[in-house]
Each structure stands twice: as C-alpha cells, then as structure tokens.
Design a protein around this motif. Sequence first.
Motif, PDB file in Angstrom:
ATOM      1  N   PHE A 119      48.013  28.592  51.968  1.00  0.00           N
ATOM      2  CA  PHE A 119      47.269  29.162  50.587  1.00  0.00           C
ATOM      3  C   PHE A 119      45.983  28.401  50.424  1.00  0.00           C
ATOM      4  N   LEU A 120      46.115  27.102  50.497  1.00  0.00           N
ATOM      5  CA  LEU A 120      44.769  26.223  50.295  1.00  0.00           C
ATOM      6  C   LEU A 120      43.901  26.292  51.373  1.00  0.00           C
ATOM      7  N   GLY A 121      44.230  26.655  52.502  1.00  0.00           N
ATOM      8  CA  GLY A 121      43.296  26.740  53.507  1.00  0.00           C
ATOM      9  C   GLY A 121      42.439  28.220  53.334  1.00  0.00           C
ATOM     10  N   ILE A 122      42.959  29.195  52.627  1.00  0.00           N
ATOM     11  CA  ILE A 122      42.281  30.363  52.421  1.00  0.00           C
ATOM     12  C   ILE A 122      41.239  30.102  51.213  1.00  0.00           C
ATOM     13  N   ALA A 123      41.480  29.313  50.395  1.00  0.00           N
ATOM     14  CA  ALA A 123      40.911  29.234  49.206  1.00  0.00           C
ATOM     15  C   ALA A 123      39.638  28.276  49.513  1.00  0.00           C
ATOM     16  N   LEU A 124      39.720  27.314  50.522  1.00  0.00           N
ATOM     17  CA  LEU A 124      38.706  26.354  51.211  1.00  0.00           C
ATOM     18  C   LEU A 124      38.003  27.339  51.918  1.00  0.00           C
ATOM     19  N   LEU A 125      38.545  28.326  52.667  1.00  0.00           N
ATOM     20  CA  LEU A 125      37.431  29.002  53.400  1.00  0.00           C
ATOM     21  C   LEU A 125      36.668  30.049  52.674  1.00  0.00           C
ATOM     22  N   LEU A 126      37.192  30.446  51.389  1.00  0.00           N
ATOM     23  CA  LEU A 126      36.432  31.394  50.466  1.00  0.00           C
ATOM     24  C   LEU A 126      35.340  30.517  49.839  1.00  0.00           C
ATOM     25  N   VAL A 127      35.844  29.217  49.307  1.00  0.00           N
ATOM     26  CA  VAL A 127      34.588  28.555  49.116  1.00  0.00           C
ATOM     27  C   VAL A 127      33.477  28.251  49.971  1.00  0.00           C
ATOM     28  N   HIS A 128      33.732  27.939  51.255  1.00  0.00           N
ATOM     29  CA  HIS A 128      32.732  27.693  52.294  1.00  0.00           C
ATOM     30  C   HIS A 128      32.084  28.943  52.474  1.00  0.00           C
ATOM     31  N   ALA A 129      32.574  30.048  52.555  1.00  0.00           N
ATOM     32  CA  ALA A 129      31.901  31.241  53.062  1.00  0.00           C
ATOM     33  C   ALA A 129      31.092  31.884  51.819  1.00  0.00           C
ATOM     34  N   ARG A 130      31.571  31.668  50.631  1.00  0.00           N
ATOM     35  CA  ARG A 130      30.615  31.977  49.272  1.00  0.00           C
ATOM     36  C   ARG A 130      29.620  31.230  48.730  1.00  0.00           C
ATOM     37  N   HIS A 131      30.138  29.743  49.029  1.00  0.00           N
ATOM     38  CA  HIS A 131      29.040  28.672  48.704  1.00  0.00           C
ATOM     39  C   HIS A 131      28.938  27.700  49.349  1.00  0.00           C
ATOM     40  N   GLY A 132      29.117  27.547  50.528  1.00  0.00           N
ATOM     41  CA  GLY A 132      28.926  26.403  51.588  1.00  0.00           C
ATOM     42  C   GLY A 132      27.536  25.904  51.660  1.00  0.00           C
ATOM     43  N   ASP A 133      26.565  26.715  51.635  1.00  0.00           N
ATOM     44  CA  ASP A 133      25.328  26.462  51.973  1.00  0.00           C
ATOM     45  C   ASP A 133      24.744  25.499  51.021  1.00  0.00           C
ATOM     46  N   ARG A 134      25.267  25.705  49.591  1.00  0.00           N
ATOM     47  CA  ARG A 134      24.850  24.807  48.286  1.00  0.00           C
ATOM     48  C   ARG A 134      25.888  23.656  48.177  1.00  0.00           C
ATOM     49  N   LEU A 135      26.696  23.218  48.777  1.00  0.00           N
ATOM     50  CA  LEU A 135      27.830  22.119  48.499  1.00  0.00           C
ATOM     51  C   LEU A 135      26.923  20.781  48.941  1.00  0.00           C
ATOM     52  N   PRO A 136      27.154  19.773  48.127  1.00  0.00           N
ATOM     53  CA  PRO A 136      26.626  18.420  48.926  1.00  0.00           C
ATOM     54  C   PRO A 136      27.381  18.091  50.149  1.00  0.00           C
ATOM     55  N   ALA A 137      26.440  17.387  50.977  1.00  0.00           N
ATOM     56  CA  ALA A 137      26.998  17.068  52.155  1.00  0.00           C
ATOM     57  C   ALA A 137      28.195  16.458  52.154  1.00  0.00           C
ATOM     58  N   GLU A 138      28.742  15.566  51.323  1.00  0.00           N
ATOM     59  CA  GLU A 138      30.122  14.854  51.332  1.00  0.00           C
ATOM     60  C   GLU A 138      31.121  16.041  50.953  1.00  0.00           C
ATOM     61  N   VAL A 139      30.800  16.774  50.049  1.00  0.00           N
ATOM     62  CA  VAL A 139      31.605  17.780  49.618  1.00  0.00           C
ATOM     63  C   VAL A 139      32.154  18.717  50.693  1.00  0.00           C
ATOM     64  N   ARG A 140      30.886  19.229  51.560  1.00  0.00           N
ATOM     65  CA  ARG A 140      31.136  20.028  52.725  1.00  0.00           C
ATOM     66  C   ARG A 140      32.047  19.598  53.593  1.00  0.00           C
ATOM     67  N   HIS A 141      31.645  18.151  53.938  1.00  0.00           N
ATOM     68  CA  HIS A 141      32.280  17.395  55.146  1.00  0.00           C
ATOM     69  C   HIS A 141      33.754  17.416  54.711  1.00  0.00           C
ATOM     70  N   GLU A 142      34.126  16.992  53.773  1.00  0.00           N
ATOM     71  CA  GLU A 142      35.594  17.012  53.261  1.00  0.00           C
ATOM     72  C   GLU A 142      36.122  18.205  53.179  1.00  0.00           C
ATOM     73  N   LEU A 143      35.398  19.263  52.734  1.00  0.00           N
ATOM     74  CA  LEU A 143      36.076  20.606  52.748  1.00  0.00           C
ATOM     75  C   LEU A 143      36.443  20.913  54.318  1.00  0.00           C
TER      76      LEU A 143
END
Length: 603
Positions: free
Chosen positions: A120-144
């Motif tokens: 369940f949380l894996g799906i949510a993480l994938l949606l965050v990255h697919a839809r907004h990954g390019d705009r995440l700060p480096a630390e957040v993108r790394h931890e995701l």
Amino acid sequence: MDPAWSATAYDRTLLRAALDEGDRRWDAEANLLRVEAPYNPIHTHIKGGLAHPTRNSLHYALLLLERGGEGDAERAHAVILRIAALQDRSPENPTYGIWGYYAEEPAAEMDPADWNWADFLGIALLLVHARHGDRLPAEVRHELRESLRHAAASIVRRNVHMTYTNVAVMGTFVTLAAGRLLDDEELFAYGKDRMVRLSRAIDGTGSFTEFNSPSYWGVVLQTLTLIREHVDDAEVLELNDRLHDRLWQHFLARWHPPTRQLSGPMARCYSNDLGVPPFLAKAVRGELGAPVPSPVRGEMSAGLDACVDYRMPEWVLPRLRELAGEHEHRELFTGSPAPETGTTWLDPVTTLGSVNHQDTWLQRRPLFGHWVRPDGSAGHLHVHLVKDDGAEDFDFASGVLSTVQSGPHVAWLTGFACPAGDRHHHLDMITPGDRFRARSLRLVVDLIGAPPVAEASTIDGGVALDLGTARLDFRLAGGSFGGRAPTARLVPRADGVRIEVVLFESAAPAELDWAKLGDTFAAGTLSLVPSGTGRGAPPAPDPEVEVSGDRAELRWTTPRGNRLTVSGGRSVVSREEHAALHSATLDGAAPPSPRLSDSLLVP
C-alpha cells in the motif's frame, strides 16, 4: 454516459474533500496526520485514542503535491521524510521493509504486523515519484527511493501466493515500477515473472480466488490501471490488458442493474450497500452518478483515486445499464482440494448469490442478495453467524456455511470448525481444548430495508415475509447444538427485519468447550422471489434432514421442482474435515463454466 460528466472536475472535488479532511487532521509537531484511531481487533494494539497513521499521512503528502498551494510542498516533504524514518530498514528483522499502522507502534510491536503495508505505501511512494519526482529536493527524492527499495525487497521476500488476489496484484505493480525506477533489472524481472504467475493462477479456474469483492475489486482495478500508466513493457501490458478485461467480466457477471448493486457471493466485503465509490464513478464515466465521500479519521483513498486514469472498456456500458433477462450465473472460483463454486440468480426485482462452502468471517458474504424496494432503492439480504460474548455481538469466524442453489432458491447447512478464528479467520484461533465465552450463537438473516415487524415472535418452522415488491421464504428444517434443537424467531431492527436461528443461548455468558457439545449444526432453506411468483402453485415439499455417520444432510425439492441436496459435518471438526464432508448436488444442473473467457496467457 452522463453528458455533463467531467473527470477533471470530479478529480478536483475528490481532492478538495480529502485535503479538507487532511488539513483538519494535520499535526505540525509530528509531521503526520493525527486521528482518533478506530477500534481494530486485529494487528494493532492501538484500539482507540489519538494516533498518527502512516498510510493516510503518506497519501496526504501526495495530495498536497497535487494541490500545490503555498506551503504544501514543504509539508509534503516533511511527511515523506518522517515516513521514511518510520520504515523498518533492517534486513535481519522479520518486519523488514514495512511500517506500523501508526507512528506510535512500530511494525515489530504489532500482533502480528501487516506486511501489506509494503504494497500500500509502495504504491503511494511510486505515485509521488511518477507525478512529482522531478520537483522533489534531493534528500526527499533519495529517501523516497530508499523506502521503495526496502518495500520492494520486503515484497520479494514475502512472495505472497498469487491466490491472495489484491495483494498479489499490488506487489506486482510495485516490483515492476520500482524495478524500472531504481534501474534494478533483477527486481523488474521478478515483477514480470510474477505477472505471468498471477495470470496462470487466474487461468486455473478462469476466475479470482478473492472473488467478487467490491473493495478489493477496486484495489485490483486501480493497480492494473497504474500498471498501464506507469510500466513500459509490451509483454507486461498485453497481459495487463487481458487481466483488466477479465476483471470487468467478473464484475458484470454479478452486477444487478435494477438495484445498482453487486450481488453475492463475495469473498470479502465491508458494506452491504456498494454505493458508488469514486473508483467506480470514474471508471464508468459518471454513468452511476458521482457522489463525493465525506472522509473521516484522515482517510485519503478517494483523493488517491483522483490520481488514477480509470478507463472502462466500451462493451461494459450496455451490461451496466440493463439486465439481460432473468438468468443464473455459476462460476468456479478455486479448484482442488476444496473447490469453491458460486451461484448467482438475477431477475428484474431480486438477485441472490451463494458460495457452496465458506467460513463465516465478518468480511464474507456466503449468502447475500438484494431486491428493488417499492421506492426504487435497494434492500439487502445478509446471512451471517453472530456470537454474543456477553459484551457485544460480532460476526463469529468459526462457523462454516454450506449451500446449494437453484435459481432464487437455496438449501443451506451451517456448522462450526476447530481450530478456527474468533473475530478473524486465522489471527485469533480457538484451538482444540480451548474454552471460549459466549452468551449466544445465532445464524442471522438480516433484511435491511424490509417493512418493519411490530415485535419479536417465534417462527414455527418457517416464515414468509412480504417485502413489498418481493417475498422471502425461510425455513428451519432441523439441527442440534449440545443435544438441543435450534429455534428460530423474527426480530425487529431499526432498519428492517432480522431472522435469528438460535443455536445456543444462555441468560449469562457461559464457557463452551467444543469437545463436549456433540452435534452442532442447523439446516434449512431460503428463497428470495418477486411478489406473485408461484402464486396458485402447490406448496413445495418440506425439506428433510438426515444424520448419518459424521455427516448431516438436507434434501429439498424447490418450488421449481429441482432436487437440492447439501451436506456437511454434524459436529465440530477442522475446516479441512468440514470441506471433505461437504457435498452439494443439484439434479439436472450443468457444471459451472470453467472460465469466464479464454486463457490470459494465450493471445
């Protein structure tokens, strides 16, 4: 299709409703939502009070990024970092890769942990990255990405059986999409092989082991849609398209247009009234209306549906709108060693479905149906086994219900299994030698939406209830519990009528021991037919119950002249022994179709 339907406008409405709820529940000190934890008898020790949910908080982070208002991104980033910190990232731990339900209770402290949180949380993480990954700060993108890596590893380690339908599909998406995102060829290959294994498991019967489940049908629909949107592989997408069609065929086989409800039977269900959940409203493009849920306790799932591009095959619409005449659908859900077969009857007023053999966990609907009430709304028929432990009534998971159905007529036999669950079908087992507390055990037929009765009354053998547009005929044919014959009664309820078959009842809670009770079963018949059906015809013969050896058997000739026979264990034995003792025959009936359509694996 509603000409005024707009998926974009509906998505905005879903997001607004979910985010309004999330904003109300935001706890800036914890960087998570804070909710009143609902009572949950399994998995978690947190049964109430304020707590910080992990899944809902991560969904909130995704929806904040969708809204993109002032301060939303910063709040979402804080949630993602907090969720990453709450994950068990130690490969030597049994709970590796997953989360607890709440920040206050790590997965290792749950009883037991819920490994589905990786999915369940894996799906949510994938949606965050697919839809907004390019705009995440480096630390957040790394931890995701690290959270995804560990969640996917947990899914691979668990390697859930493909008959656990909704989790099997979710984990397939997570490993496929995470494999691509993380450039992990081995992980992607695992996901691709899993897609083939899933298709092969469904091909075994042509149906779904977790059959006809409204909520988990939605989970599977969502996940197959996400595979189409986010996994770029021709072989995967071809299988995915075929699974998607099969899922809709499965839904339509029991869809009852007159009531706009799914009939029974159901492997898992949370509500007797399906309503129009957002995933269904979007998938059918507003054809059934598009209500907006009112989220509670920080629930964000409807907002999540705004991030999914559901699509309905064009051939679905005519079958969604109109019933193709009265008919019976029979389907094989699982094969050997204990085949599960479902039967569903559908006519312009009523629909009734049953499964040949199933336990009585609260999420089951082994005998379930609906009728069109005089005002056009749907009434609901729900058969379940209820235990009163002296404190409250709840669905007792230790029961077994065996049925055989012809048209709108069902012969049934209920008994008990040990070892088996109390509230849950396997997490709180009552084992041989255990004593358990009960004030009563009752097989209950709830008729929600039926005209009220004035007061409780005893049913002498049977009862015919006028439901306005339909009629329920119910008969208790026999049985025994600890040397006493079960009785039946009609009981008023605030929203309809209840029939209770009382197997055991005591003025004060008693400690029961299965080994000392002897025979523990009841048997009878049930029919749900439109008003006027069979008027003037001679009454059907009374059903007959016979006990022989370890088995009880009920035989009945229906008003249609079909001879039904159902049998099962007469005393408390294991589920496997009950399954071996079960048999059901219907004179002159064709066997269920082996599959809904051609093999998924053969284009």
